[in-house]
Design a protein around this motif. Structure first.
Motif, PDB file in Angstrom:
ATOM      1  N   ILE A   1       3.503  -4.446  -1.626  1.00  0.00           N
ATOM      2  CA  ILE A   1       4.860  -4.776  -2.016  1.00  0.00           C
ATOM      3  C   ILE A   1       5.681  -5.050  -0.749  1.00  0.00           C
ATOM      4  O   ILE A   1       6.453  -4.217  -0.280  1.00  0.00           O
TER       5      ILE A   1
ATOM      6  N   GLU B   1      -0.762   8.054  -4.687  1.00  0.00           N
ATOM      7  CA  GLU B   1      -0.939   7.660  -3.280  1.00  0.00           C
ATOM      8  C   GLU B   1      -0.725   8.831  -2.318  1.00  0.00           C
ATOM      9  O   GLU B   1      -0.966   8.704  -1.123  1.00  0.00           O
TER      10      GLU B   1
ATOM     11  N   ALA C   1       9.636   8.936  -6.279  1.00  0.00           N
ATOM     12  CA  ALA C   1       8.444   8.093  -6.441  1.00  0.00           C
ATOM     13  C   ALA C   1       7.183   8.890  -6.096  1.00  0.00           C
ATOM     14  O   ALA C   1       6.166   8.783  -6.773  1.00  0.00           O
TER      15      ALA C   1
ATOM     16  N   ILE D   1      12.458   7.804  -2.591  1.00  0.00           N
ATOM     17  CA  ILE D   1      11.145   8.035  -1.988  1.00  0.00           C
ATOM     18  C   ILE D   1      10.505   9.295  -2.552  1.00  0.00           C
ATOM     19  O   ILE D   1       9.324   9.316  -2.898  1.00  0.00           O
TER      20      ILE D   1
ATOM     21  N   CYS E   1       0.778  -0.545   1.887  1.00  0.00           N
ATOM     22  CA  CYS E   1       1.300  -1.506   0.895  1.00  0.00           C
ATOM     23  C   CYS E   1       2.755  -1.846   1.171  1.00  0.00           C
ATOM     24  O   CYS E   1       3.175  -2.983   0.986  1.00  0.00           O
ATOM     25  N   HIS E   2       3.535  -0.818   1.556  1.00  0.00           N
ATOM     26  CA  HIS E   2       4.964  -1.035   1.804  1.00  0.00           C
ATOM     27  C   HIS E   2       5.160  -1.538   3.227  1.00  0.00           C
ATOM     28  O   HIS E   2       5.631  -0.807   4.088  1.00  0.00           O
TER      29      HIS E   2
END
Lengths: 348, 235
Positions: B121, B71, B63, B60, B110-111
């Motif tokens: 995703i 983001e 990323a 996490i 999104c997650h």
């Protein structure tokens, strides 16, 4: 997990890769000495540089949606001593302006045409729209653009509140606002040459505002009302100028509804008055032709209403960059095509 | 014998193969650069810091510093999430509240299993604490490592064998051949080995950097040298 690279490959000791942030697109506003007309073919636009922004993302997938999921917007800007002008041209293959009309049925009754999706939003009997978000003081907007205020619901919950909407717009912290220019082809655009001047704050309480963070600037007059009789069974008004304005009724043209119609005839679902006050700051000339909307927006560089500081972006320092994002709605109440990141406006 | 003795068709096939190898090698560097930097285009040679993030930090956090950086609302949010994980990723307290809010605001659109956003995703949801916890382990997990290692080692060794065999039958000096053949296989092996162990020995990220570089340069160099050699007239 995304496929990792073939291997960890480093061909050089020269190290790039600073991740300093830069806006994704840049729009330069060019100074002109005389005011620009609202005519899209005004020669002054030849002086403006264009920026092309792909609109290739959507927030949700409405059932039965037939609209665009991608478009391309071409933006230009000019300014003079008093006003900023923005020209936007974007692809939308269909002209959609038949917003929730009344249709006479075979049995003589009237039906308000609707075909809502799984979230109770309209994508069939609606209108084309286009919108700007202008950052006022929201942290992270420069980097994330409109996404900074985008909050999608999860399993019918948004911010701890049960909600049917797929998503809501609100800022993340108290005091943070975004100026929202909401051009609605039927309710403000083609009908009154206007854009609905709105704003976004951090409200998440549906009792305070039914659209959560979104609300209109203060208005002195005008606006739109559903054209519906008291028992909601038929239109209340019709237009004395019906040929000119087929899918809306102008306030000044409205006359009491008298039913002389035959099955299949339609009456506009909306009565529209020209906005005034802070909500009516943005004049807009729009035309749809050959699969493209062309819009000219004009607003004072600085507005002076009581709440302008928190509701309107103020172009008061022409040396500063201003950050914004845009989106287009193809005959859809809330589904829209947008871009990631932000666009940076500078004055030259 | 040497590759110069091959017939024209064989030489053509080998040359085309090498052009594929060159393109693939450059593409892999481009892809790695994009992933690590979070940029949308260009050749971004990875930095030591980026490699360190990827192989020693929780997925996490790395990323947020790399592929998902755009983001993230505020750079300070990355430290907040990292601190929460360093302090044991507990499901209570201010660290948790702050980190959870960041993940929900910046990532969960999104997650999320139910997300219908065009860039969603749903296969990697952050809807629940437990789902987020599966991405908080430092560096590569056993399963991620074994997956990465076998895919890369099978893939790389196969085309490397072809390239090195061809190189072995060029007319260059034996010392050059030995050096490049060893460098390419050795670089690949030590590179992949260090992906795994750098989470225990952080200074191994330098080995990732150097060995990765060695492998890429030896592949590129061998391919170019073979191309230059194969079309020469036999001595």
């Amino acid at each position: 997990m995304k496929k990792m690279t073939l291997s960890l490959l480093v061909a050089s000791t020269v190290l790039l890769g600073t991740s300093a942030f830069a806006a994704d697109w840049k729009l330069e506003s060019t100074k002109v000495s005389t005011p620009v007309s609202m005519d899209a073919s005004d020669g002054a636009w030849a002086k403006a540089k264009e920026v092309v922004v792909p609109l290739n993302e959507t927030p949700y997938k409405p059932d039965g949606y037939k609209g665009i999921t991608k478009s391309t917007a071409v933006l230009k800007s000019l300014y003079d001593d008093k006003n900023i002008y923005i020209k936007v041209q974007y692809d939308d293959p269909t002209l959609s302006t038949n917003r929730e009309p009344w249709m006479k049925q075979a049995d003589g009754s009237w039906k308000k045409m609707k075909n809502v999706d799984q979230t109770n939003h309209e994508n069939t009997y609606y209108e084309d729209k286009m919108a700007f978000f202008w950052n006022i003081n929201t942290k992270g907007f420069e980097k994330k653009g409109c996404a900074i205020a985008c909050h999608m619901a999860k399993d019918g919950m948004n911010n701890g509140i049960s909600d049917t909407s797929p998503g809501r717009k609100y800022t993340n912290n108290a005091g943070e606002t975004i100026d929202m220019w909401h051009w609605k082809s039927v309710r403000t655009g083609l009908s009154t040459d206007m854009t609905d001047d709105q704003f976004v704050n951090n409200n998440t309480d549906p009792k305070v505002g039914k659209d959560w963070g979104r609300s209109g600037d203060e208005k002195l007059g005008g606006g739109d009302k559903a054209n519906m009789n008291a028992d909601k069974t038929a239109p209340e008004f019709m237009s004395k100028n019906a040929d000119k304005t087929k899918t809306w009724i102008l306030e000044e043209d409205k006359v009491p509804f008298v039913d002389t119609f035959k099955a299949g005839d339609m009456i506009p679902g909306i009565v529209v008055g020209k906005l005034s006050g802070s909500r009516g700051d943005i004049a807009t000339q729009a035309a749809w032709k050959d699969g493209k909307w062309t819009l000219i927006f004009k607003r004072a560089l600085v507005t002076t209403h009581p709440k302008s500081a928190e509701q309107d972006v103020q172009f008061s320092d022409l040396k500063k960059p201003y950050f914004f994002g845009i989106s287009a709605f193809d005959n859809s109440a809330i589904n829209h095509v947008f871009h990631e990141g932000s666009i940076e406006l500078t004055f030259k | 014998m040497s590759i110069q003795q091959l017939n024209t068709q064989a030489k053509t096939a080998i040359s085309l193969f090498l052009l594929f190898v060159l393109t693939a090698t450059v593409s892999s560097v481009i892809l790695l650069g994009l992933e690590l930097s979070g940029k949308k285009d260009g050749l971004n040679i990875p930095t030591i810091t980026q490699i360190q993030n990827k192989y020693t930090m929780p997925a996490i956090v790395s990323a947020m510093k790399g592929s998902m950086y755009k983001e993230v609302t505020d750079d300070a949010d990355i430290d907040t999430v990292h601190n929460w994980i360093k302090e044991g990723s507990k499901k209570e307290g201010k660290l948790y509240d702050d980190a959870w809010k960041i993940i929900q605001t910046d990532c969960a659109n999104c997650h999320s299993k139910s997300s219908k956003m065009s860039k969603a995703i749903p296969s990697m949801p952050f809807d629940t604490y437990e789902q987020v916890m599966t991405h908080t382990e430092a560096g590569y997990s056993w399963s991620k490592m074994s997956k990465q290692a076998h895919i890369h080692m099978f893939g790389i060794s196969t085309f490397l064998l072809l390239v090195t065999l061809l190189f072995a039958y060029t007319t260059y000096k034996d010392s050059i051949k030995n050096a490049l053949i060893l460098a390419s296989f050795g670089g690949a092996f030590l590179d992949i080995f260090s992906w795994w162990f750098s989470k225990f020995v952080p200074s191994l990220v330098y080995l990732i950097f150097v060995m990765g570089g060695l492998m890429v340069s030896s592949i590129l160099l061998m391919s170019v040298l073979i191309l230059a050699n194969i079309w020469k007239k036999e001595a």
